[in-house]
Design a protein around this motif. Structure first.
Motif, PDB file in Angstrom:
ATOM      1  N   SER A 126       0.860  -1.189   0.000  1.00  0.00           N
ATOM      2  CA  SER A 126       0.000   0.000   0.000  1.00  0.00           C
ATOM      3  C   SER A 126       0.889   1.230   0.000  1.00  0.00           C
ATOM      4  CB  SER A 126      -0.901   0.006   1.235  1.00  0.00           C
ATOM      5  OG  SER A 126      -1.748  -1.119   1.230  1.00  0.00           O
ATOM      6  N   ASN A 128       0.925   5.515   0.353  1.00  0.00           N
ATOM      7  CA  ASN A 128       0.261   6.775   0.682  1.00  0.00           C
ATOM      8  C   ASN A 128       1.206   7.925   0.348  1.00  0.00           C
ATOM      9  OD1 ASN A 128      -1.938   5.384   1.767  1.00  0.00           O
ATOM     10  ND2 ASN A 128      -0.991   5.299   3.797  1.00  0.00           N
ATOM     11  N   LEU A 130       1.679  11.867   1.375  1.00  0.00           N
ATOM     12  CA  LEU A 130       1.259  12.836   2.379  1.00  0.00           C
ATOM     13  C   LEU A 130       1.991  14.152   2.170  1.00  0.00           C
ATOM     14  CD1 LEU A 130       1.669   9.805   3.865  1.00  0.00           C
ATOM     15  CD2 LEU A 130       0.587  11.048   5.734  1.00  0.00           C
ATOM     16  N   VAL A 136      -3.129  13.270   3.924  1.00  0.00           N
ATOM     17  CA  VAL A 136      -3.093  12.314   2.831  1.00  0.00           C
ATOM     18  C   VAL A 136      -3.675  12.973   1.582  1.00  0.00           C
ATOM     19  CG1 VAL A 136      -3.868  10.073   1.997  1.00  0.00           C
ATOM     20  CG2 VAL A 136      -3.338  10.410   4.420  1.00  0.00           C
ATOM     21  N   TYR A 138      -2.971  11.248  -1.459  1.00  0.00           N
ATOM     22  CA  TYR A 138      -3.207  10.102  -2.339  1.00  0.00           C
ATOM     23  C   TYR A 138      -2.967   8.827  -1.546  1.00  0.00           C
ATOM     24  CZ  TYR A 138      -2.700   6.597  -5.955  1.00  0.00           C
ATOM     25  OH  TYR A 138      -2.851   5.464  -6.702  1.00  0.00           O
ATOM     26  N   GLU A 139      -3.802   7.858  -1.866  1.00  0.00           N
ATOM     27  CA  GLU A 139      -3.625   6.543  -1.222  1.00  0.00           C
ATOM     28  C   GLU A 139      -4.126   5.467  -2.153  1.00  0.00           C
ATOM     29  OE1 GLU A 139      -5.945   6.452   2.303  1.00  0.00           O
ATOM     30  OE2 GLU A 139      -7.850   6.808   1.275  1.00  0.00           O
ATOM     31  N   THR A 140      -3.511   4.323  -2.081  1.00  0.00           N
ATOM     32  CA  THR A 140      -3.982   3.188  -2.878  1.00  0.00           C
ATOM     33  C   THR A 140      -5.151   2.531  -2.158  1.00  0.00           C
ATOM     34  OG1 THR A 140      -2.442   1.702  -1.795  1.00  0.00           O
ATOM     35  CG2 THR A 140      -1.680   2.776  -3.803  1.00  0.00           C
ATOM     36  N   ASN A 143      -4.823   0.126   1.270  1.00  0.00           N
ATOM     37  CA  ASN A 143      -4.618   0.567   2.647  1.00  0.00           C
ATOM     38  C   ASN A 143      -5.932   0.895   3.354  1.00  0.00           C
ATOM     39  OD1 ASN A 143      -2.851   1.084   4.755  1.00  0.00           O
ATOM     40  ND2 ASN A 143      -2.963   3.303   4.398  1.00  0.00           N
ATOM     41  N   TYR A 147      -3.185   5.286   7.420  1.00  0.00           N
ATOM     42  CA  TYR A 147      -1.785   5.635   7.319  1.00  0.00           C
ATOM     43  C   TYR A 147      -1.244   5.760   8.740  1.00  0.00           C
ATOM     44  CZ  TYR A 147      -2.524  10.507   8.687  1.00  0.00           C
ATOM     45  OH  TYR A 147      -2.835  11.629   9.385  1.00  0.00           O
ATOM     46  N   GLN A 184       4.684   7.000   1.877  1.00  0.00           N
ATOM     47  CA  GLN A 184       4.612   5.936   2.909  1.00  0.00           C
ATOM     48  C   GLN A 184       4.218   4.628   2.233  1.00  0.00           C
ATOM     49  OE1 GLN A 184       1.384   5.599   6.064  1.00  0.00           O
ATOM     50  NE2 GLN A 184       3.136   6.272   7.319  1.00  0.00           N
TER      51      GLN A 184
END
Length: 499
Positions: A126, A128, A130, A136, A138-140, A143, A147, A184
């Motif tokens: 996953s 992230n 930040l 955050v 963007y994140e996949t 996750n 985070y 991350q």
């Protein structure tokens, strides 16, 4: 009677019976405790008896236990090594995907969402993104919006996830459009934990199989090792007075058991030799006592029937009985002396004295009781020794008496003493018939006579030289015998000087 009065009465009865019960319990308690102690002691004794396992079991148990401990330590080392390898491999992968993601972001000066998603799927991680305030941006999907705010930059670290599964996290910072961002990367270690669990189960199974095989074959090997000991045990159990010549088999073994068997055989050799000597001693003593008893009994019967009226027969009988009783007394005294020797109760009182004075005394006494031989003392020099005066005199008397018995009339007996290499040498030499060479090694054995045809009056009991040898040995001395037939015998006694 109201309810209250009835309740009080019942309560008093309960209290009275409770008091009686408690009092009886207190009186009986010591007996119960003693009985329990006896029962527990008996059970413990039985348990101890049960615990007296065989050597085979003990050997098998010990090396199985040692092997199990070694296997456990080895398996533990392998497990931790394997886990360390899995975690390091995961760290290497997460670093690699982190570098790939950063390179792609920097190359386009923006966050390439599709490319990050592709990297996330490929690495099964996953990701992230930040901003500097750690919001955050963007994140996949992997996750689920999670985070981790506990940032450790540039180095992967482990944390516990919501489902108590270890999670590996890598945080890296980068500048984009003059602003600070963080990437991350989160890797779930479920796959690694699964590998670890499978490996753990395989190792446990292998350890159990190895321990079972070792126990099974170890028991057979132990029995094979202990088999010679069992054979020794059965052989020793079968040995008794009737078959004292039985010995343990030492063929085919070349280890400590052979040495043990040889030691036991040597012990049985000594036991058999002692037993045979004891039997021979008892037989010889019985024979020696039987003859004077028979003579005394024969003369007593003759006197009882008709000899007391015949003066000549009476005198002959009295003389014979007197002589035989003297012989019996001498034999019994020697037997008692040897018995004390065997029991190690014969006392020795050492003192300082001059050997020349002892020799002079013995020669003087010999001349008084024997007029048929020439007895000389060649010692004039004063030589101080530390010994038991009475026992040394007894030993010298034995050697001189033997010389008198086996030296013809008008023969010569010479005694003397001198110093040779810090040793006092006492010599008794005669001009008798001598001793055959083949008999010299045995003359100090009990009841041994060189000439079996000699009568007791000529040959004695055969105990004197055995007594003399013991006396000299107790003074840490030695005896040397030189003899030539029809020439004479020379006895040399070596004793340490008084320092």
């Amino acid at each position: 009677m109201n309810k209250k009065t009835k309740f009080i009465k019942i309560f008093r009865v309960i209290l009275r019976y409770s008091y009686i019960l408690i009092k009886q319990t207190i009186m009986i308690t010591p007996r119960i405790i003693k009985t329990l102690e006896r029962v527990i002691t008996a059970l413990l004794n039985k348990f101890k008896i049960r615990l007296k396992f065989s050597i085979t079991f003990k050997l098998n148990f010990i090396y199985t236990l040692v092997l199990s401990i070694l296997l456990f330590l080895f398996s533990l080392t392998i497990l931790f090594g394997f886990k360390f390898f899995l975690i390091e491999e995961a760290k290497s992968n997460i670093n690699m995907y982190g570098e790939i993601a950063l390179d792609n972001i920097k190359s386009v000066s923006a966050v390439p969402n599709e490319l990050i998603e592709s990297i996330s799927k490929k690495g099964n991680v996953s990701i992230n993104i930040l901003k500097n305030n750690k919001n955050v941006i963007y994140e996949t999907d992997k996750n689920n919006g999670e985070y981790y705010e506990d940032f450790q930059i540039d180095s992967p670290y482990l944390v516990k996830g919501t489902d108590n599964v270890e999670i590996l996290i890598l945080n890296k910072n980068f500048n984009l459009n003059n602003e600070t961002y963080y990437i991350q990367i989160i890797s779930n270690l479920k796959k690694e934990n699964k590998y670890f669990s499978v490996f753990w189960v395989v190792l446990v199974f292998l350890n159990i199989v190895i321990v079972i095989i070792t126990t099974r074959f170890g028991s057979r090997i132990s029995q094979k090792v202990i088999e010679p000991i069992n054979e020794m045990t059965h052989t020793v159990k079968d040995i008794n007075v009737q078959n004292l010549d039985t010995r343990l088999n030492v063929k085919g073994s070349h280890d400590e058991l052979r040495e043990l068997a040889q030691t036991v055989n040597d012990m049985f050799d000594r036991i058999q030799d002692s037993y045979e000597k004891q039997n021979r001693f008892v037989s010889d003593a019985s024979h020696e006592l039987r003859t004077p008893i028979a003579v005394i009994q024969g003369y007593a019967n003759m006197l009882h029937r008709w000899g007391k009226d015949d003066k000549e027969v009476l005198e002959e009988s009295i003389t014979a009985i007197k002589d035989e009783s003297e012989n019996m007394k001498e034999l019994v005294e020697k037997l008692l002396f040897l018995a004390r020797v065997d029991k190690k109760t014969q006392e020795i009182h050492k003192e300082e004295f001059y050997i020349n004075e002892l020799l002079e005394e013995v020669v003087k006494e010999t001349k008084l009781i024997d007029l048929k031989h020439s007895v000389y003392n060649k010692t004039n020099k004063k030589i101080l020794i530390f010994a038991d005066y009475k026992l040394m005199k007894q030993a010298l008397r034995i050697f001189i008496d033997n010389s008198l018995k086996f030296t013809p009339e008008n023969g010569k007996i010479t005694v003397g003493a001198h110093i040779n290499k810090n040793k006092v040498v006492i010599v008794v030499e005669d001009t008798g018939g001598g001793i055959p060479n083949e008999d010299i090694p045995y003359i100090f054995d009990r009841f041994y006579r060189v000439d079996k045809s000699r009568t007791k009056s000529e040959g004695g009991t055969g105990l004197g030289l055995a007594i003399a040898k013991w006396i000299i040995s107790q003074h840490e001395g030695s005896i040397e015998v030189k003899s030539t037939l029809n020439v004479g015998t020379k006895i040399s006694i070596f004793i340490g000087m008084k320092k």
